[in-house]
Design a protein around this motif. Structure first.
Motif, PDB file in Angstrom:
ATOM      1  N   VAL A   1      10.158 -11.746  -4.862  1.00  0.00           N
ATOM      2  CA  VAL A   1      11.190 -12.606  -5.444  1.00  0.00           C
ATOM      3  C   VAL A   1      12.414 -10.928  -5.213  1.00  0.00           C
ATOM      4  O   VAL A   1      13.239 -10.727  -4.810  1.00  0.00           O
ATOM      5  N   ARG A   2      11.225 -10.092  -5.804  1.00  0.00           N
ATOM      6  CA  ARG A   2      12.059  -8.146  -5.293  1.00  0.00           C
ATOM      7  C   ARG A   2      10.598  -7.734  -5.088  1.00  0.00           C
ATOM      8  O   ARG A   2       9.744  -7.584  -5.269  1.00  0.00           O
ATOM      9  N   GLY A   3      10.715  -6.746  -3.889  1.00  0.00           N
ATOM     10  CA  GLY A   3      10.220  -6.551  -3.163  1.00  0.00           C
ATOM     11  C   GLY A   3       9.622  -4.100  -3.120  1.00  0.00           C
ATOM     12  O   GLY A   3      10.044  -4.523  -4.721  1.00  0.00           O
ATOM     13  N   PRO A   4       8.571  -4.651  -3.156  1.00  0.00           N
ATOM     14  CA  PRO A   4       7.932  -3.394  -3.729  1.00  0.00           C
ATOM     15  C   PRO A   4       8.607  -1.882  -3.101  1.00  0.00           C
ATOM     16  O   PRO A   4       8.085  -1.240  -4.041  1.00  0.00           O
ATOM     17  N   GLU A   5       9.471  -2.677  -2.735  1.00  0.00           N
ATOM     18  CA  GLU A   5      10.326  -1.087  -2.211  1.00  0.00           C
ATOM     19  C   GLU A   5      10.656  -0.813  -3.818  1.00  0.00           C
ATOM     20  O   GLU A   5      11.407   0.603  -3.766  1.00  0.00           O
ATOM     21  N   HIS A   6      11.423  -1.797  -5.085  1.00  0.00           N
ATOM     22  CA  HIS A   6      11.778  -0.504  -6.000  1.00  0.00           C
ATOM     23  C   HIS A   6      10.723  -0.225  -7.278  1.00  0.00           C
ATOM     24  O   HIS A   6       9.544  -0.388  -6.768  1.00  0.00           O
ATOM     25  N   PRO A   7      11.064   0.839  -8.188  1.00  0.00           N
ATOM     26  CA  PRO A   7      10.041   1.283  -8.304  1.00  0.00           C
ATOM     27  C   PRO A   7      10.393   0.764  -9.710  1.00  0.00           C
ATOM     28  O   PRO A   7      10.782   0.061 -10.181  1.00  0.00           O
ATOM     29  N   LEU A   8       8.221   1.605  -9.416  1.00  0.00           N
ATOM     30  CA  LEU A   8       7.743   1.067 -11.067  1.00  0.00           C
ATOM     31  C   LEU A   8       8.567   1.689 -12.018  1.00  0.00           C
ATOM     32  O   LEU A   8       8.396   2.521 -12.589  1.00  0.00           O
ATOM     33  N   PRO A   9       8.989   0.420 -13.091  1.00  0.00           N
ATOM     34  CA  PRO A   9       9.245   0.924 -14.710  1.00  0.00           C
ATOM     35  C   PRO A   9       8.210   0.919 -15.404  1.00  0.00           C
ATOM     36  O   PRO A   9       7.146   1.090 -15.495  1.00  0.00           O
ATOM     37  N   ASP A  10       8.446   1.517 -16.741  1.00  0.00           N
ATOM     38  CA  ASP A  10       7.322   1.792 -17.615  1.00  0.00           C
ATOM     39  C   ASP A  10       7.422   0.380 -18.566  1.00  0.00           C
ATOM     40  O   ASP A  10       8.425  -1.131 -18.489  1.00  0.00           O
ATOM     41  N   PRO A  11       7.085  -0.971 -18.812  1.00  0.00           N
ATOM     42  CA  PRO A  11       6.237  -2.064 -19.181  1.00  0.00           C
ATOM     43  C   PRO A  11       6.396  -2.082 -20.416  1.00  0.00           C
ATOM     44  O   PRO A  11       7.153  -3.016 -20.601  1.00  0.00           O
TER      45      PRO A  11
ATOM     46  N   ALA B   1       1.145  -1.371   0.292  1.00  0.00           N
ATOM     47  CA  ALA B   1       0.090  -0.016   0.037  1.00  0.00           C
ATOM     48  C   ALA B   1       0.915   1.464   0.371  1.00  0.00           C
ATOM     49  O   ALA B   1       0.530   2.583  -0.548  1.00  0.00           O
ATOM     50  N   GLY B   2       2.129   1.232   0.044  1.00  0.00           N
ATOM     51  CA  GLY B   2       2.653   2.848   1.291  1.00  0.00           C
ATOM     52  C   GLY B   2       3.761   2.880  -0.451  1.00  0.00           C
ATOM     53  O   GLY B   2       4.048   3.940  -0.451  1.00  0.00           O
ATOM     54  N   ALA B   3       3.732   1.199  -1.527  1.00  0.00           N
ATOM     55  CA  ALA B   3       4.560   2.059  -2.347  1.00  0.00           C
ATOM     56  C   ALA B   3       3.252   2.344  -4.056  1.00  0.00           C
ATOM     57  O   ALA B   3       3.711   2.003  -5.135  1.00  0.00           O
ATOM     58  N   GLY B   4       1.504   2.607  -3.057  1.00  0.00           N
ATOM     59  CA  GLY B   4       1.425   3.044  -4.291  1.00  0.00           C
ATOM     60  C   GLY B   4      -0.434   2.336  -5.118  1.00  0.00           C
ATOM     61  O   GLY B   4      -1.075   2.543  -5.689  1.00  0.00           O
ATOM     62  N   MET B   5       0.375   0.995  -4.706  1.00  0.00           N
ATOM     63  CA  MET B   5      -0.591   0.366  -5.158  1.00  0.00           C
ATOM     64  C   MET B   5      -1.746  -0.575  -4.096  1.00  0.00           C
ATOM     65  O   MET B   5      -2.025  -1.094  -3.367  1.00  0.00           O
ATOM     66  N   PRO B   6      -2.978  -0.203  -5.138  1.00  0.00           N
ATOM     67  CA  PRO B   6      -3.893  -0.109  -3.392  1.00  0.00           C
ATOM     68  C   PRO B   6      -4.762  -1.254  -3.790  1.00  0.00           C
ATOM     69  O   PRO B   6      -4.162  -2.996  -4.205  1.00  0.00           O
ATOM     70  N   VAL B   7      -4.882  -2.217  -2.709  1.00  0.00           N
ATOM     71  CA  VAL B   7      -5.652  -3.634  -2.164  1.00  0.00           C
ATOM     72  C   VAL B   7      -6.159  -3.431  -0.908  1.00  0.00           C
ATOM     73  O   VAL B   7      -6.884  -2.808  -1.289  1.00  0.00           O
ATOM     74  N   ALA B   8      -7.147  -4.892  -1.681  1.00  0.00           N
ATOM     75  CA  ALA B   8      -8.459  -5.253  -0.789  1.00  0.00           C
ATOM     76  C   ALA B   8      -8.200  -7.025  -0.793  1.00  0.00           C
ATOM     77  O   ALA B   8      -7.769  -7.975  -0.968  1.00  0.00           O
TER      78      ALA B   8
END
Length: 265
Positions: free
Chosen positions: A223-233, A62-69
């Motif tokens: 494998v790599r956590g949410p602390e890594h910035p989101l890249p361009d797909p 959630a802190g990385a900006g990814m909404p959860v439910a």
């Protein structure tokens, strides 16, 4: 799981003890087998540590900006939703309103985590992030190539030991809402033969986020956590599709039109 195939350059598997929690027994008491007797891991203190680790991982998402439910969880080989013949046990949201329910609000995520200690969680894609979902073997090969070439790779998760999820930035919100298409169309695009085994989760889709438990003592872990910035797909797509094509060529039984899981809920 992530630590089954070792560590890639600069990556670290973060599969928490929560994935290995045993289900409650049928008489309503928790099965404590494997909990008592270990140093620092037994009794209430160990259970609290496991719960705190789970909550911390969810808050990191959630802190990385990814909404959860909240999502369903496995009960043995069945699903907690108790739907007879549930096609995706432990993999779907609890609420049909999951898209509007999904949030990054810390207080809400904490309440969910504490009030629903067995629940898995999904993250709704297409708002902040997308997910490129590929067969595990293809994902392993692609991840190694991406890191060797110095390409920025964001969070990556091992999902159930057979799929790998690459979290990326979303395509963005178009000015014209009519330009959007549902994720289901990404399951069977006209060019699917060129991208066998790959699914692009965008608007209208979701994936499980770590930590999550699946039937058969499987799970979803970083494998790599949410602390890594989101890249361009698009920076990942060429190598991922090439790896999927190689995987399909080596596995003739692969159905190029198969989806990761039904989106019926």
């Amino acid at each position: 799981m992530g630590d089954d195939f070792g560590r890639f350059h600069g990556t670290e598997s973060k599969i928490p003890q929560w994935l290995r929690r045993r289900p409650k027994s049928t008489n309503g008491t928790k099965n404590t087998k494997g909990v008592r007797g270990g140093k620092g891991g037994g009794g209430a203190g160990g259970a609290e540590a496991v719960a705190a680790a789970r909550e911390g991982l969810l808050l990191a998402v959630a802190g990385a900006g990814m909404p959860v439910a909240p999502a369903a969880h496995p009960v043995g080989y069945r699903c907690s939703c108790e739907r007879i013949g549930c096609p995706t046990p432990g993999r779907h949201p609890i609420s049909f309103a999951w898209q509007t329910q999904s949030t990054t609000d810390r207080a809400q995520v904490e309440r969910w985590a504490r009030n629903q200690p067995e629940a898995n969680f999904i993250t709704a894609t297409g708002m902040v992030h997308d997910v490129l979902d590929v067969p595990l073997e293809a994902g392993r090969s692609a991840l190694e190539r991406l890191l060797e070439q110095g390409i920025e790779v964001g969070p990556v998760a091992d999902s159930g030991g057979d799929r790998m999820l690459f979290f990326t930035a979303t395509r963005g919100t178009p000015e014209d809402e009519d330009e959007w298409w549902p994720c289901e169309l990404d399951c069977h695009p006209e060019t699917m033969d060129e991208h066998p085994g790959l699914r692009w989760h965008c608007r209208g889709s979701y994936v499980l986020v770590p930590p999550a438990r699946l039937p058969g003592e499987l799970g979803v872990g970083w494998v790599r956590g949410p602390e890594h910035p989101l890249p361009d797909p698009l920076t990942l797509l060429e190598i991922l599709t090439d790896a999927c094509a190689r995987y399909a060529g080596e596995n003739g039984e692969l159905d190029p039109h198969a989806v990761a899981w039904p989106m019926g809920r």
